[in-house]
Scaffold this motif. Structure first.
Motif, short mmCIF file in Angstrom:
data_model
loop_
_atom_site.label_atom_id
_atom_site.label_comp_id
_atom_site.label_asym_id
_atom_site.label_seq_id
_atom_site.Cartn_x
_atom_site.Cartn_y
_atom_site.Cartn_z
N ALA A 119 -44.16 -71.72 11.93
CA ALA A 119 -45.25 -71.57 12.54
C ALA A 119 -46.65 -71.34 11.68
CB ALA A 119 -45.11 -70.19 13.14
N MET A 120 -47.58 -72.11 12.30
CA MET A 120 -48.75 -72.20 11.50
C MET A 120 -49.59 -70.94 11.59
SD MET A 120 -49.88 -76.13 12.05
CE MET A 120 -51.42 -76.09 10.95
N ASP A 121 -50.20 -70.29 10.60
CA ASP A 121 -51.04 -69.11 10.65
C ASP A 121 -52.37 -69.44 11.11
OD1 ASP A 121 -52.05 -66.70 10.68
OD2 ASP A 121 -52.04 -66.29 8.46
N VAL A 122 -52.66 -69.85 12.53
CA VAL A 122 -53.91 -70.10 12.92
C VAL A 122 -54.27 -69.14 14.11
CG1 VAL A 122 -53.85 -72.48 12.08
CG2 VAL A 122 -52.83 -71.81 14.33
N ASN A 123 -55.27 -69.42 14.54
CA ASN A 123 -55.85 -68.49 15.84
C ASN A 123 -55.37 -69.24 16.92
OD1 ASN A 123 -57.83 -70.19 16.07
ND2 ASN A 123 -59.43 -68.89 15.39
N ALA A 124 -55.63 -68.56 18.17
CA ALA A 124 -55.38 -69.21 19.52
C ALA A 124 -56.46 -70.16 19.76
CB ALA A 124 -55.85 -67.97 20.64
N GLN A 125 -57.57 -70.22 19.41
CA GLN A 125 -58.57 -71.44 19.49
C GLN A 125 -58.01 -72.52 18.78
OE1 GLN A 125 -62.50 -70.78 18.03
NE2 GLN A 125 -63.24 -72.56 19.16
N GLU A 126 -57.45 -72.37 17.82
CA GLU A 126 -56.78 -73.76 16.72
C GLU A 126 -55.37 -74.02 17.69
OE1 GLU A 126 -56.68 -76.80 13.99
OE2 GLU A 126 -58.18 -75.18 14.58
N LEU A 127 -54.76 -73.22 18.17
CA LEU A 127 -53.49 -73.73 19.04
C LEU A 127 -53.64 -74.25 20.55
CD1 LEU A 127 -50.62 -71.02 17.93
CD2 LEU A 127 -50.76 -73.57 17.52
N PHE A 128 -54.59 -73.21 21.13
CA PHE A 128 -54.67 -73.57 22.68
C PHE A 128 -56.31 -73.90 23.04
CE2 PHE A 128 -50.70 -71.01 22.43
CZ PHE A 128 -49.97 -71.23 23.57
N GLY A 129 -56.86 -74.25 22.12
CA GLY A 129 -58.17 -74.40 22.42
C GLY A 129 -58.51 -75.81 23.39
N GLU A 130 -57.25 -76.68 23.61
CA GLU A 130 -57.71 -77.74 24.48
C GLU A 130 -57.35 -77.76 25.58
OE1 GLU A 130 -56.38 -81.39 22.12
OE2 GLU A 130 -56.42 -80.29 20.38
N VAL A 131 -57.85 -76.70 26.54
CA VAL A 131 -57.64 -76.09 27.69
C VAL A 131 -58.88 -75.41 28.10
CG1 VAL A 131 -55.97 -74.23 27.22
CG2 VAL A 131 -56.10 -75.35 29.44
N SER A 132 -59.26 -75.68 29.36
CA SER A 132 -60.37 -74.69 29.85
C SER A 132 -60.44 -74.89 31.39
CB SER A 132 -61.64 -75.47 29.49
OG SER A 132 -62.24 -75.28 27.94
N CYS A 133 -61.36 -73.95 32.04
CA CYS A 133 -61.29 -73.96 33.54
C CYS A 133 -62.55 -73.85 33.84
CB CYS A 133 -60.30 -72.86 33.78
SG CYS A 133 -60.32 -72.79 35.59
N SER A 134 -62.96 -74.57 34.99
CA SER A 134 -64.48 -74.49 35.33
C SER A 134 -64.57 -74.96 36.71
CB SER A 134 -65.32 -75.81 34.81
OG SER A 134 -65.50 -75.60 33.38
N GLU A 135 -65.59 -74.67 37.64
CA GLU A 135 -65.91 -75.07 38.82
C GLU A 135 -66.28 -76.60 38.87
OE1 GLU A 135 -68.10 -73.39 42.79
OE2 GLU A 135 -69.26 -73.50 41.17
N TRP A 136 -65.53 -77.30 39.49
CA TRP A 136 -65.93 -78.75 39.47
C TRP A 136 -66.37 -79.12 40.94
CZ3 TRP A 136 -66.07 -81.09 34.89
CH2 TRP A 136 -65.27 -80.55 33.91
N VAL A 157 -67.03 -81.49 47.43
CA VAL A 157 -66.17 -80.17 47.54
C VAL A 157 -66.25 -79.62 46.20
CG1 VAL A 157 -64.36 -81.36 49.08
CG2 VAL A 157 -64.12 -81.74 46.93
N SER A 158 -65.96 -78.35 46.00
CA SER A 158 -66.19 -77.66 44.82
C SER A 158 -64.71 -76.79 44.74
CB SER A 158 -67.44 -76.49 44.66
OG SER A 158 -68.41 -77.29 44.77
N ARG A 159 -63.95 -76.88 43.57
CA ARG A 159 -62.86 -76.13 43.37
C ARG A 159 -62.77 -75.65 41.92
NH1 ARG A 159 -60.54 -81.40 44.89
NH2 ARG A 159 -60.25 -81.42 47.41
N VAL A 160 -62.22 -74.45 41.70
CA VAL A 160 -62.32 -74.14 40.18
C VAL A 160 -60.75 -74.34 39.80
CG1 VAL A 160 -61.75 -71.89 38.91
CG2 VAL A 160 -63.67 -72.04 40.73
N GLN A 161 -60.87 -75.46 38.70
CA GLN A 161 -59.52 -75.70 38.19
C GLN A 161 -59.52 -76.18 36.84
OE1 GLN A 161 -59.55 -79.14 41.12
NE2 GLN A 161 -57.93 -78.23 42.49
N PHE A 162 -58.53 -75.90 36.03
CA PHE A 162 -58.30 -76.14 34.59
C PHE A 162 -58.09 -77.64 34.33
CE2 PHE A 162 -53.81 -76.23 35.45
CZ PHE A 162 -53.20 -77.21 34.64
N LEU A 163 -58.52 -78.03 33.10
CA LEU A 163 -58.31 -79.28 32.37
C LEU A 163 -57.62 -78.93 30.94
CD1 LEU A 163 -59.10 -82.30 33.05
CD2 LEU A 163 -61.17 -81.97 31.47
#
Length: 428
Positions: free
Chosen positions: A170-187, A149-155
């Motif tokens: 609040a730390m003066d950082v960018n979105a990658q530094e704050l939120f960069g441990e999430v991604s979405c792929s077709e698995w 099966v194939s599904r588009v889902q985040f991790l």
């Protein structure tokens, strides 16, 4: 002729999207040809005025296509860990540079507890054993014969956005530094339910211990009900075989749950009648509540959103200009059904447009038109999923958990826009 102002969706310059699109308003971001020193459209540019890439033969392509060298800054970035944590590394996705909902395989975040093993796929095996009628062993070639099966889902890593949970300011950082441990792929992979039925998992087997083939044998205990529901043995990501940092040659993929349970380099599933309380789940992934109690096995990732453009450490080039606010929302419990945006620090909110497809346990992209008046303001987004779960404020989340807690942080994110166009992380 002065154009009448467009209907406001909320305060702070948010514009009602349908009225904006129907108005045919000319955006104040295009550069007239005359101002750019270009000839009129009826006069094609002379050969002498053409850029150099229009005057020479192009170069050769590559056997495995890569990004443009002009996009060299769009890369994963590693996070420095404390001394004594050899083998533990984190690579964060440049989420602020992403459009759409699919994260390129090479930019997908990665967290490694024990380094990156170099596995020979011809020698790798997956074993199902324990409380089963038949212990089974699979090599990669055999798994590739099964229906997939194939599904588009985040991790998402359970520690994503940990800085906002832990830092008093609040730390003066960018979105990658704050939120960069999430991604979405077709698995793409084999449903665990098929393999479990073939092994004959016994009714008393309410838990399974999943183990990876990395140097530290990363282990997590999971309820068998979740594996029967929607977990897979993933073999492909975005149409190609898994990359080593994503668990090649196979990984467990558990949709909507914290990333560490989707065990990479999967080689063993032991079915049991109780959790194992492994070193990983007991030491790293138990949440401490404000009253001192321990919350174990808090698997599902909460509903969450972030405005990615504009976001931290970006610069708005023109005051009093039109911009499209946009970002991503997701929930480990299902589909996103609503995202609200505020451009006045939460005093008023407007519904953003959700761009399809809106899939369960996947990224959903949202946008809303915004006319910035050049004054300092605060931008925020708040997502709601199909089960009515809505993002809490930071104060509400902090009230529930101990001061040092950071896993599963999913509070409303705020970005402060200064008069000079600088955007920085803030608490609101």
């Amino acid at each position: 002729m002065t154009r009448p102002p467009l209907p406001a969706a909320a305060g702070g310059g948010l514009i009602e999207r349908r009225s904006f699109l129907a108005s045919g308003a000319r955006l104040a971001v295009a550069i007239p040809l005359a101002a750019a020193g270009m000839p009129a459209p009826a006069q094609p540019p002379l050969a002498a005025n053409r850029p150099e890439w229009m005057k020479t033969l192009g170069g050769a392509d590559q056997a495995y296509g890569g990004p443009s060298p002009h996009e060299g800054e769009v890369v994963r970035r590693t996070h420095t860990r404390a001394a004594g944590t050899a083998g533990f590394s984190t690579w964060r996705t440049p989420i602020q540079d992403q459009r759409g909902i699919i994260t390129a395989s090479g930019l997908h975040f990665a967290v490694h507890h024990n380094g990156l093993p170099d596995i020979d796929p011809a020698r790798h095996r997956l074993v199902l054993h324990g409380l089963v009628e038949r212990a089974l062993q699979f090599d990669v070639e055999r798994l590739l014969r099964y229906p997939m099966v194939s599904r588009v889902q985040f991790l998402e890593c359970s520690g994503n956005t940990a800085a906002n949970a832990m830092s008093p300011t609040a730390m003066d950082v960018n979105a990658q530094e704050l939120f960069g441990e999430v991604s979405c792929s077709e698995w793409t992979g084999v449903p665990l339910a098929l393999l479990m039925r073939e092994a004959g998992v016994k009714p008393t087997a309410s838990w399974v211990v999943a183990e990876g083939a990395d140097g530290g044998s990363h282990q997590r205990s999971l309820p068998t009900s979740k594996l029967l529901d929607d977990a897979i043995v993933a073999l492909y990501q975005n149409g190609e075989r898994l990359r080593p940092s994503q668990g090649y040659p196979m990984r467990l993929f558990v949709p909507g749950w914290e990333g560490n349970v989707s065990v990479k380099w999967l080689h063993r599933l032991e079915f049991t009648d109780q959790p194992a309380y492994t070193k990983d789940e007991s030491g790293l992934y138990s949440e401490v509540l404000a009253d001192g109690r321990i919350e174990r096995f808090s698997f599902a990732m909460g509903v969450k959103s972030v405005i990615t453009h504009p976001s931290g450490r970006q610069l708005l080039p023109e005051p009093n200009g039109f911009y499209e606010l946009g970002g991503l929302a997701w929930s480990g419990h299902g589909r996103i059904v609503r995202v609200e945006v505020s451009a006045d620090a939460g005093r008023s909110w407007a519904d953003a447009a959700l761009h399809g497809p809106t899939l369960p346990k996947a990224f959903t992209r949202f946008t809303i038109p915004w006319q910035w008046d050049g004054k300092a303001t605060t931008l925020m987004s708040r997502a709601t999923d199909e089960h009515g779960r809505t993002q809490p404020t930071r104060a509400t989340w902090k009230k529930r958990y101990a001061a040092h807690a950071f896993n599963h942080y999913h509070a409303v994110q705020a970005w402060r826009v200064h008069k000079d166009g600088r955007v920085e992380n803030t608490y609101a």
